[in-house]
Design a protein around this motif. Structure first.
Motif, mmCIF file in Angstrom:
data_model
loop_
_atom_site.group_PDB
_atom_site.id
_atom_site.type_symbol
_atom_site.label_atom_id
_atom_site.label_comp_id
_atom_site.label_asym_id
_atom_site.label_seq_id
_atom_site.Cartn_x
_atom_site.Cartn_y
_atom_site.Cartn_z
ATOM 1 N N VAL A 263 3.368 8.013 -10.308
ATOM 2 C CA VAL A 263 2.585 8.579 -11.410
ATOM 3 C C VAL A 263 2.401 10.080 -11.219
ATOM 4 C CG1 VAL A 263 0.303 8.570 -12.508
ATOM 5 C CG2 VAL A 263 1.442 6.416 -11.973
ATOM 6 N N ARG A 264 2.136 10.526 -9.999
ATOM 7 C CA ARG A 264 2.040 11.964 -9.745
ATOM 8 C C ARG A 264 3.317 12.689 -10.173
ATOM 9 N NH1 ARG A 264 -3.074 12.074 -9.429
ATOM 10 N NH2 ARG A 264 -4.158 12.335 -7.433
ATOM 11 N N ALA A 265 4.470 12.073 -9.936
ATOM 12 C CA ALA A 265 5.746 12.719 -10.237
ATOM 13 C C ALA A 265 6.145 12.600 -11.704
ATOM 14 C CB ALA A 265 6.853 12.116 -9.361
ATOM 15 N N ARG A 266 5.882 11.441 -12.322
ATOM 16 C CA ARG A 266 6.398 11.168 -13.654
ATOM 17 C C ARG A 266 5.356 11.251 -14.765
ATOM 18 N NH1 ARG A 266 11.386 8.339 -13.738
ATOM 19 N NH2 ARG A 266 12.734 9.370 -12.217
ATOM 20 N N ALA A 267 4.074 11.113 -14.434
ATOM 21 C CA ALA A 267 3.002 11.197 -15.435
ATOM 22 C C ALA A 267 1.830 11.961 -14.842
ATOM 23 C CB ALA A 267 2.577 9.796 -15.865
ATOM 24 N N PRO A 268 2.053 13.224 -14.482
ATOM 25 C CA PRO A 268 1.052 13.972 -13.716
ATOM 26 C C PRO A 268 -0.264 14.210 -14.454
ATOM 27 C CG PRO A 268 2.818 15.420 -14.477
ATOM 28 C CD PRO A 268 3.255 14.019 -14.743
ATOM 29 N N GLN A 269 -0.260 14.008 -15.773
ATOM 30 C CA GLN A 269 -1.496 14.193 -16.535
ATOM 31 C C GLN A 269 -2.463 13.032 -16.336
ATOM 32 O OE1 GLN A 269 1.375 13.160 -17.766
ATOM 33 N NE2 GLN A 269 0.817 11.248 -18.807
ATOM 34 N N ALA A 270 -1.985 11.897 -15.859
ATOM 35 C CA ALA A 270 -2.824 10.706 -15.714
ATOM 36 C C ALA A 270 -3.662 10.784 -14.443
ATOM 37 C CB ALA A 270 -1.958 9.453 -15.685
ATOM 38 N N ARG A 271 -4.920 10.371 -14.552
ATOM 39 C CA ARG A 271 -5.775 10.255 -13.372
ATOM 40 C C ARG A 271 -5.540 8.901 -12.712
ATOM 41 N NH1 ARG A 271 -9.841 13.394 -12.243
ATOM 42 N NH2 ARG A 271 -11.212 11.698 -11.549
ATOM 43 N N ILE A 272 -5.741 8.862 -11.412
ATOM 44 C CA ILE A 272 -5.529 7.627 -10.644
ATOM 45 C C ILE A 272 -6.815 7.288 -9.914
ATOM 46 C CG2 ILE A 272 -4.158 6.476 -8.872
ATOM 47 C CD1 ILE A 272 -1.987 8.671 -9.380
ATOM 48 N N ILE A 273 -7.342 6.112 -10.203
ATOM 49 C CA ILE A 273 -8.571 5.637 -9.579
ATOM 50 C C ILE A 273 -8.238 4.416 -8.721
ATOM 51 C CG2 ILE A 273 -10.939 4.859 -9.945
ATOM 52 C CD1 ILE A 273 -10.333 7.644 -11.096
ATOM 53 N N ALA A 274 -8.589 4.470 -7.442
ATOM 54 C CA ALA A 274 -8.401 3.332 -6.544
ATOM 55 C C ALA A 274 -9.693 2.535 -6.479
ATOM 56 C CB ALA A 274 -7.992 3.807 -5.158
ATOM 57 N N VAL A 275 -9.566 1.214 -6.332
ATOM 58 C CA VAL A 275 -10.735 0.331 -6.377
ATOM 59 C C VAL A 275 -10.785 -0.554 -5.135
ATOM 60 C CG1 VAL A 275 -12.036 -1.322 -7.753
ATOM 61 C CG2 VAL A 275 -10.416 0.223 -8.883
ATOM 62 N N VAL A 276 -11.927 -0.555 -4.463
ATOM 63 C CA VAL A 276 -12.180 -1.472 -3.352
ATOM 64 C C VAL A 276 -13.332 -2.400 -3.730
ATOM 65 C CG1 VAL A 276 -11.438 0.269 -1.677
ATOM 66 C CG2 VAL A 276 -13.888 -0.027 -2.149
ATOM 67 N N ALA A 277 -13.503 -3.458 -2.967
ATOM 68 C CA ALA A 277 -14.683 -4.303 -3.116
ATOM 69 C C ALA A 277 -15.832 -3.656 -2.360
ATOM 70 C CB ALA A 277 -14.403 -5.694 -2.558
ATOM 71 N N ALA A 278 -17.012 -3.624 -2.970
ATOM 72 C CA ALA A 278 -18.173 -3.031 -2.304
ATOM 73 C C ALA A 278 -18.480 -3.730 -0.980
ATOM 74 C CB ALA A 278 -19.387 -3.097 -3.228
ATOM 75 N N ASN A 279 -18.132 -5.005 -0.879
ATOM 76 C CA ASN A 279 -18.360 -5.748 0.356
ATOM 77 C C ASN A 279 -17.265 -5.535 1.396
ATOM 78 O OD1 ASN A 279 -20.620 -6.760 -0.898
ATOM 79 N ND2 ASN A 279 -20.139 -8.900 -0.508
ATOM 80 N N ALA A 280 -16.260 -4.756 1.048
ATOM 81 C CA ALA A 280 -15.180 -4.406 1.981
ATOM 82 C C ALA A 280 -14.836 -2.933 1.765
ATOM 83 C CB ALA A 280 -13.958 -5.296 1.750
ATOM 84 N N PRO A 281 -15.728 -2.024 2.175
ATOM 85 C CA PRO A 281 -15.609 -0.616 1.797
ATOM 86 C C PRO A 281 -14.801 0.261 2.749
ATOM 87 C CG PRO A 281 -17.681 -0.941 2.922
ATOM 88 C CD PRO A 281 -17.003 -2.296 2.871
ATOM 89 N N ALA A 282 -14.121 -0.306 3.727
ATOM 90 C CA ALA A 282 -13.498 0.509 4.779
ATOM 91 C C ALA A 282 -12.525 1.548 4.228
ATOM 92 C CB ALA A 282 -12.793 -0.392 5.792
ATOM 93 N N MET A 283 -11.717 1.178 3.243
ATOM 94 C CA MET A 283 -10.742 2.136 2.731
ATOM 95 C C MET A 283 -11.425 3.270 1.974
ATOM 96 S SD MET A 283 -7.797 1.267 3.855
ATOM 97 C CE MET A 283 -6.685 2.253 2.851
ATOM 98 N N LYS A 284 -12.453 2.965 1.228
ATOM 99 C CA LYS A 284 -13.204 4.009 0.520
ATOM 100 C C LYS A 284 -13.869 4.952 1.523
ATOM 101 C CE LYS A 284 -16.651 4.578 -3.206
ATOM 102 N NZ LYS A 284 -17.503 5.613 -2.613
ATOM 103 N N LEU A 285 -14.529 4.400 2.518
ATOM 104 C CA LEU A 285 -15.186 5.220 3.541
ATOM 105 C C LEU A 285 -14.174 6.098 4.268
ATOM 106 C CD1 LEU A 285 -17.591 2.507 5.035
ATOM 107 C CD2 LEU A 285 -18.207 4.384 3.477
ATOM 108 N N SER A 286 -13.015 5.551 4.540
ATOM 109 C CA SER A 286 -11.995 6.278 5.283
ATOM 110 C C SER A 286 -11.400 7.416 4.471
ATOM 111 C CB SER A 286 -10.890 5.310 5.723
ATOM 112 O OG SER A 286 -11.402 4.316 6.580
#
Length: 317
Positions: A189-212
């Motif tokens: 998406v960064r390369a082919r649709a750079p105007q689009a925003r990208i939101i990643a989603v984690v479970a609040a009960n498993a927040p390790a990736m968000k914290l990291s």
């Protein structure tokens, strides 16, 4: 975008991936749009031999990264294990998959039917991963870590190529587990649709990736207690965090309540039953509808391998 990213690997990947995993449909529904307040484009990775998106990356990995007959060892909550079992079986490799002792029985049985030697070890996915890594070292077999293998991410990236070809979108909302999906689709998406925003989603009960990703370093948690087993990460892979942070604009967390509500909404409006991790994108839209109001929002329904208990709960809702 990370400096070492080469989109050509993903552009040519479909030539090496079993066609059964490619060209998945994009589902839309006016009732779903009305419930959230935006136009939802749901890329449904459900109707393939393993009922999830993981076959793309696993099959590409086996095609480009293994020697003939080379045996592999991995760990999985179930979906990557199914993809690896499917790919190794059709390509002539022995496959051992470690999963948690309480892993989704539907996924465990599917891995075994696809030819994997499944070993149930540890209280959660990351404990099973530790055991799998030790086993690979002791036996000298090829260790395959979902989230760390470039070919696995490249296979996942083919989803974004298809999404971009199907319809324009303003935002892509991506479930975030160990990161192969975000890595692959985010960089495309960064390369082919750079105007689009990208939101990643984690479970609040498993927040390790968000914290990291917010801390810029690996932050492990003591637990990852969520119904969304596909994104239940407790110990992130440190080497991948820089790439992941470069290909998303924000990371959000969704509650168990909203994950289940999203599953119900998807079932009611799109007519498909998805596992909790697959509903994470829609859950994020339900959590912050004002963020997506009036926009064209793409998400990925990553899998349909729902546990029997959750299936019964969903049908009763």
């Amino acid at each position: 975008m990370t400096p070492d990213f080469d989109i050509s690997h993903i552009v040519h990947a479909p030539q090496r991936i079993d066609p059964a995993f490619l060209d998945s449909p994009v589902l839309t529904n006016a009732a779903l749009d009305a419930a959230i307040g935006c136009h939802v484009l749901a890329k449904a990775e459900l109707a393939n031999p393993i009922g999830c998106f993981k076959g793309r990356g696993a099959d590409l990995f086996c095609a480009v990264a293994l020697e003939a007959g080379e045996p592999v060892v991995s760990a999985s909550a179930g979906n990557f294990g199914q993809g690896l079992a499917y790919a190794t079986n059709r390509r002539g490799h022995a496959c051992t998959v470690f999963a948690a002792s309480q892993a989704n029985p539907v996924k465990v049985e599917a891995m075994r039917k696809l030819g994997a030697n499944v070993r149930l070890v540890g209280a959660d996915f990351d404990a099973a991963k530790d055991a799998a890594r030790r086993h690979a070292t002791q036996t000298g077999q090829r260790w395959v870590e979902d989230g760390a293998e470039a070919a696995v991410a490249d296979g996942a990236g083919t989803i974004a190529l298809e999404l971009i070809a199907a319809a324009p979108f303003d935002v892509l909302v991506v479930p975030l587990g160990n990161g192969a999906l975000l890595d692959g689709v985010g960089h495309v998406v960064r390369a082919r649709a750079p105007q689009a925003r990208i939101i990643a989603v984690v479970a609040a009960n498993a927040p390790a990736m968000k914290l990291s990703l917010e801390a810029g370093r690996a932050v492990a948690t003591e637990q990852a207690d969520t119904i969304a087993d596909g994104i239940a990460v407790r110990v992130p892979i440190p080497s991948t965090l820089g790439r992941l942070r470069a290909c998303c604009d924000d990371v959000v967390a969704v509650s168990e309540h909203d994950l289940f509500l999203a599953m119900c909404l998807i079932h009611r409006t799109l007519g498909v039953m998805v596992e909790p991790a697959a509903a994470a994108g829609v859950a994020a839209m339900l959590t912050e509808p004002e963020r997506y109001a009036g926009l064209r929002v793409a998400t990925i329904l990553t899998g349909a391998n729902i546990s029997p208990a959750l299936r019964a709960r969903l049908l009763a809702a």
